[in-house]
Design a protein around this motif. Structure first.
Motif, PDB file in Angstrom:
ATOM      1  N   HIS A 143      -7.623   3.588  -7.250  1.00 43.05           N
ATOM      2  CA  HIS A 143      -8.702   4.512  -7.635  1.00 43.05           C
ATOM      3  C   HIS A 143      -8.195   5.958  -7.749  1.00 43.05           C
ATOM      4  N   HIS A 144      -6.874   6.146  -7.797  1.00 46.31           N
ATOM      5  CA  HIS A 144      -6.328   7.496  -7.996  1.00 46.31           C
ATOM      6  C   HIS A 144      -6.195   7.797  -9.483  1.00 46.31           C
ATOM      7  N   ILE A 145      -6.070   9.068  -9.792  1.00 44.11           N
ATOM      8  CA  ILE A 145      -5.779   9.464 -11.175  1.00 44.11           C
ATOM      9  C   ILE A 145      -4.411   8.884 -11.520  1.00 44.11           C
ATOM     10  N   ARG A 162       0.847  -1.192   0.000  1.00 45.24           N
ATOM     11  CA  ARG A 162       0.000   0.000   0.000  1.00 45.24           C
ATOM     12  C   ARG A 162       0.883   1.242   0.000  1.00 45.24           C
ATOM     13  N   HIS A 163       0.285   2.421   0.156  1.00 47.87           N
ATOM     14  CA  HIS A 163       1.091   3.634   0.010  1.00 47.87           C
ATOM     15  C   HIS A 163       1.671   4.130   1.332  1.00 47.87           C
ATOM     16  N   ILE A 164       2.691   4.972   1.206  1.00 47.90           N
ATOM     17  CA  ILE A 164       3.303   5.619   2.380  1.00 47.90           C
ATOM     18  C   ILE A 164       2.267   6.535   3.031  1.00 47.90           C
ATOM     19  N   ILE A 166       7.598  21.213   3.271  1.00 47.19           N
ATOM     20  CA  ILE A 166       6.282  21.514   3.846  1.00 47.19           C
ATOM     21  C   ILE A 166       5.254  20.645   3.129  1.00 47.19           C
ATOM     22  N   ARG A 167       4.555  19.839   3.898  1.00 44.92           N
ATOM     23  CA  ARG A 167       3.513  18.992   3.312  1.00 44.92           C
ATOM     24  C   ARG A 167       2.269  19.827   3.036  1.00 44.92           C
ATOM     25  N   VAL A 168       1.672  19.612   1.873  1.00 46.16           N
ATOM     26  CA  VAL A 168       0.454  20.339   1.523  1.00 46.16           C
ATOM     27  C   VAL A 168      -0.673  19.328   1.347  1.00 46.16           C
ATOM     28  N   ARG A 169      -1.773  19.574   2.007  1.00 43.72           N
ATOM     29  CA  ARG A 169      -2.961  18.730   1.806  1.00 43.72           C
ATOM     30  C   ARG A 169      -4.031  19.622   1.190  1.00 43.72           C
ATOM     31  N   LEU A 170      -4.408  19.323  -0.029  1.00 48.58           N
ATOM     32  CA  LEU A 170      -5.369  20.165  -0.760  1.00 48.58           C
ATOM     33  C   LEU A 170      -6.728  19.479  -0.836  1.00 48.58           C
ATOM     34  N   ARG A 171      -7.770  20.255  -0.632  1.00 49.12           N
ATOM     35  CA  ARG A 171      -9.125  19.727  -0.739  1.00 49.12           C
ATOM     36  C   ARG A 171     -10.006  20.749  -1.459  1.00 49.12           C
ATOM     37  N   SER A 172     -11.073  20.277  -2.116  1.00 46.15           N
ATOM     38  CA  SER A 172     -11.967  21.210  -2.807  1.00 46.15           C
ATOM     39  C   SER A 172     -13.325  20.573  -3.034  1.00 46.15           C
ATOM     40  N   ASN A 202       6.770   5.297  -6.609  1.00 49.12           N
ATOM     41  CA  ASN A 202       7.557   5.935  -5.544  1.00 49.12           C
ATOM     42  C   ASN A 202       6.753   6.107  -4.256  1.00 49.12           C
ATOM     43  N   ARG A 203       5.446   5.900  -4.323  1.00 50.74           N
ATOM     44  CA  ARG A 203       4.631   6.004  -3.099  1.00 50.74           C
ATOM     45  C   ARG A 203       4.352   4.651  -2.441  1.00 50.74           C
ATOM     46  N   ILE A 204       4.891   3.580  -3.018  1.00 53.72           N
ATOM     47  CA  ILE A 204       4.684   2.270  -2.385  1.00 53.72           C
ATOM     48  C   ILE A 204       5.532   2.221  -1.111  1.00 53.72           C
ATOM     49  N   TYR A 244       3.166  20.960  -8.022  1.00 54.77           N
ATOM     50  CA  TYR A 244       4.070  21.039  -6.864  1.00 54.77           C
ATOM     51  C   TYR A 244       4.387  19.643  -6.325  1.00 54.77           C
ATOM     52  N   ARG A 245       4.848  18.776  -7.215  1.00 55.05           N
ATOM     53  CA  ARG A 245       5.415  17.465  -6.859  1.00 55.05           C
ATOM     54  C   ARG A 245       4.415  16.518  -6.214  1.00 55.05           C
ATOM     55  N   GLY A 246       3.164  16.640  -6.527  1.00 50.23           N
ATOM     56  CA  GLY A 246       2.189  15.766  -5.867  1.00 50.23           C
ATOM     57  C   GLY A 246       1.181  15.178  -6.833  1.00 50.23           C
ATOM     58  N   GLY A 247       0.057  14.781  -6.298  1.00 52.28           N
ATOM     59  CA  GLY A 247      -1.007  14.183  -7.093  1.00 52.28           C
ATOM     60  C   GLY A 247      -2.111  13.697  -6.176  1.00 52.28           C
ATOM     61  N   GLY A 248      -2.934  12.811  -6.681  1.00 48.10           N
ATOM     62  CA  GLY A 248      -4.024  12.270  -5.862  1.00 48.10           C
ATOM     63  C   GLY A 248      -5.319  12.278  -6.632  1.00 48.10           C
ATOM     64  N   HIS A 249      -6.359  12.770  -6.006  1.00 48.45           N
ATOM     65  CA  HIS A 249      -7.677  12.812  -6.644  1.00 48.45           C
ATOM     66  C   HIS A 249      -8.001  14.240  -7.090  1.00 48.45           C
ATOM     67  N   ALA A 250      -9.066  14.366  -7.876  1.00 47.21           N
ATOM     68  CA  ALA A 250      -9.439  15.690  -8.392  1.00 47.21           C
ATOM     69  C   ALA A 250      -9.705  16.687  -7.259  1.00 47.21           C
ATOM     70  N   CYS A 251     -10.357  16.216  -6.185  1.00 43.64           N
ATOM     71  CA  CYS A 251     -10.739  17.133  -5.103  1.00 43.64           C
ATOM     72  C   CYS A 251     -10.056  16.820  -3.772  1.00 43.64           C
ATOM     73  N   ALA A 252      -9.100  15.920  -3.776  1.00 40.79           N
ATOM     74  CA  ALA A 252      -8.365  15.590  -2.536  1.00 40.79           C
ATOM     75  C   ALA A 252      -6.989  15.117  -2.944  1.00 40.79           C
ATOM     76  N   CYS A 253      -6.003  15.976  -2.765  1.00 34.74           N
ATOM     77  CA  CYS A 253      -4.677  15.601  -3.228  1.00 34.74           C
ATOM     78  C   CYS A 253      -3.604  16.161  -2.303  1.00 34.74           C
ATOM     79  N   GLY A 254      -2.377  15.810  -2.577  1.00 35.98           N
ATOM     80  CA  GLY A 254      -1.274  16.233  -1.724  1.00 35.98           C
ATOM     81  C   GLY A 254      -0.110  16.726  -2.554  1.00 35.98           C
ATOM     82  N   ALA A 255       0.736  17.549  -1.949  1.00 36.16           N
ATOM     83  CA  ALA A 255       1.909  18.072  -2.654  1.00 36.16           C
ATOM     84  C   ALA A 255       2.982  18.381  -1.622  1.00 36.16           C
ATOM     85  N   THR A 256       4.150  18.812  -2.117  1.00 34.56           N
ATOM     86  CA  THR A 256       5.243  19.210  -1.217  1.00 34.56           C
ATOM     87  C   THR A 256       5.853  20.504  -1.736  1.00 34.56           C
TER      88      THR A 256
HETATM   89  P1  AMP Z   1      -3.562  13.416   1.736  1.00 36.52           P
HETATM   90  O1  AMP Z   1      -3.814  14.868   1.832  1.00 36.52           O
HETATM   91  O2  AMP Z   1      -2.154  13.055   2.055  1.00 36.52           O
HETATM   92  O3  AMP Z   1      -4.596  12.609   2.460  1.00 36.52           O
HETATM   93  O4  AMP Z   1      -3.723  13.027   0.205  1.00 36.52           O
HETATM   94  C1  AMP Z   1      -4.937  13.016  -0.489  1.00 36.52           C
HETATM   95  C2  AMP Z   1      -4.848  12.032  -1.624  1.00 36.52           C
HETATM   96  O5  AMP Z   1      -3.803  12.406  -2.504  1.00 36.52           O
HETATM   97  C3  AMP Z   1      -4.523  10.633  -1.151  1.00 36.52           C
HETATM   98  O6  AMP Z   1      -5.297   9.753  -1.909  1.00 36.52           O
HETATM   99  C4  AMP Z   1      -3.056  10.480  -1.393  1.00 36.52           C
HETATM  100  O7  AMP Z   1      -2.728   9.148  -1.688  1.00 36.52           O
HETATM  101  C5  AMP Z   1      -2.806  11.394  -2.576  1.00 36.52           C
HETATM  102  N1  AMP Z   1      -1.511  12.063  -2.454  1.00 36.52           N
HETATM  103  C6  AMP Z   1      -1.066  12.779  -1.399  1.00 36.52           C
HETATM  104  N2  AMP Z   1       0.175  13.254  -1.605  1.00 36.52           N
HETATM  105  C7  AMP Z   1       0.541  12.838  -2.821  1.00 36.52           C
HETATM  106  C8  AMP Z   1       1.731  12.978  -3.619  1.00 36.52           C
HETATM  107  N3  AMP Z   1       2.774  13.678  -3.179  1.00 36.52           N
HETATM  108  N4  AMP Z   1       1.745  12.385  -4.833  1.00 36.52           N
HETATM  109  C9  AMP Z   1       0.687  11.681  -5.288  1.00 36.52           C
HETATM  110  N5  AMP Z   1      -0.467  11.511  -4.593  1.00 36.52           N
HETATM  111  C10 AMP Z   1      -0.545  12.066  -3.386  1.00 36.52           C
END
Ligand code: AMP
Length: 328
Positions: A109-111, A23-25, A269-275, A91-93, A287-299
């Motif tokens: 189920h992620h993009i 699973r993911h980190i 700095i960890r970024v947690r994005l929601r919308s 890289n997230r495993i 910004y080096r991240g990814g995730g879902h359309a309305c819930a994602c993360g970056a650094t």
């Molecule tokens: P989080 O804010 O960490 O709960 O992330 C929201 C969603 O985005 C989760 O499904 C994470 O697996 C994904 N996510 C968070 N950070 C990253 C990242 N740096 N790269 C790709 N996906 C991410």
């Protein structure tokens, strides 16, 4: 429509004597629930097979879901089938030994940004990876077995990743799959208490979030939980990060985010994005991240870069509000 890929996955499972789940980190309820729930289903259904879930990464608030398996010798990986769940990119495993496995299957189920594995089953419209595991179980329920332990793990992931069945991805299928689990048996009172009761001190911290939160010109709500604030409230990184939901109900704020100092040498700095309504994943991806359309993360790596991200998000929200009428 997804039957063919599921049949191929089931066949691979049957072909192997040993299966390793990954699973993911920075684990969450969904990746923990999906791997534990699937492990239990496979153990019940194929008692002659060895099924491992080895991961040193644990989260305090999910400890009630039980421990992982003890590490095993590298040789045991080499003739195993690896199934990676809920993880978009390699890289997230979390357990890096996945590379030793003979073959890898991806269920997610992620993009998808970059795929991996010999079989890939990705449905990004699913509200959780757990929902996909329940769908898998339902497809082959004549052959597979489930019990209330597996059901509780999977329900945990369905509840947490869908915001208690509130987010956009929740469909009729989501609820039908959740119903399967409730029919098997889930103690929802206890589960919800374990997941959502909060310590008295943590609510005091939340009150400070409401005091200190900020908003950009066009309605991006945010808070920066720097090292000083973490120390002031004696917060672990996990606790500091958990507050993103606190900002989710401000009228007019269709995007909200939390920045958390990681306190590492790189100054990350960890970024947690929601919308809601607007899709913010392009910002996360920039910004080096990814995730879902309305819930994602970056650094990001500095306060300047944090402000640049906020400007980008503000512009995105401005553009959305100017061109759409469906938001509030
Ligand atoms: P989080 O804010 O960490 O709960 O992330 C929201 C969603 O985005 C989760 O499904 C994470 O697996 C994904 N996510 C968070 N950070 C990253 C990242 N740096 N790269 C790709 N996906 C991410």
């Amino acid at each position: 429509m997804n039957r063919e890929i599921k049949e191929k996955i089931l066949q691979k499972i049957k072909d192997y004597d040993r299966i390793m789940l990954f699973r993911h980190i920075r684990n969450d309820g969904d990746c923990v629930g999906a791997t534990k729930g699937f492990k239990r289903i496979l153990q019940l259904s194929f008692p002659e097979k060895e099924i491992y879930l080895i991961d040193a990464d644990t989260a305090k608030y999910l400890e009630f879901m039980g421990p992982e398996d003890e590490p095993v010798a590298d040789e045991l990986y080499t003739d195993a089938l690896g199934i990676v769940i809920d993880t978009a990119t390699e890289n997230r495993i979390s357990n890096k030994k996945y590379t030793l496995c003979k073959e890898i299957i991806k269920i997610d189920h992620h993009i998808p940004l970059t795929d991996y594995g010999c079989l890939v089953w990705v449905e990004e419209e699913r509200s959780s990876a757990c929902e996909m595991i329940v769908d898998f179980y339902n497809t082959f329920k004549d052959e597979l077995k489930i019990d209330s332990e597996a059901a509780t793990h999977l329900y945990t992931g369905m509840v947490t990743d869908s915001g208690r069945f509130k987010y956009d991805g929740v469909s009729g299928d989501t609820l039908r799959n959740a119903a399967t689990l409730l029919d098997v048996g889930v103690d929802t009172q206890t589960l919800f208490a374990r997941l959502y009761l909060e310590a008295f001190e943590y609510l005091k911290f939340k009150a400070q979030i409401y005091q200190r939160m900020q908003i950009t010109e066009n309605g991006v709500a945010y808070i920066y939980i720097d090292k000083a604030m973490q120390e002031e409230f004696n917060l672990t990184l996990e606790q500091a990060s958990a507050c993103v939901g606190t900002l989710d109900s401000i009228r007019g704020c269709i995007c909200w985010m939390v920045f958390i100092d990681n306190n590492d040498e790189e100054g990350s700095i960890r970024v947690r994005l929601r919308s809601r309504f607007v899709h913010v994943n392009p910002i996360a991806e920039k910004y080096r991240g990814g995730g879902h359309a309305c819930a994602c993360g970056a650094t990001v790596y500095s306060v300047e870069e944090m402000n640049a991200l906020l400007r980008d998000a503000d512009a995105l929200v401005k553009e959305y509000k100017q061109t759409h009428e469906d938001w509030l």
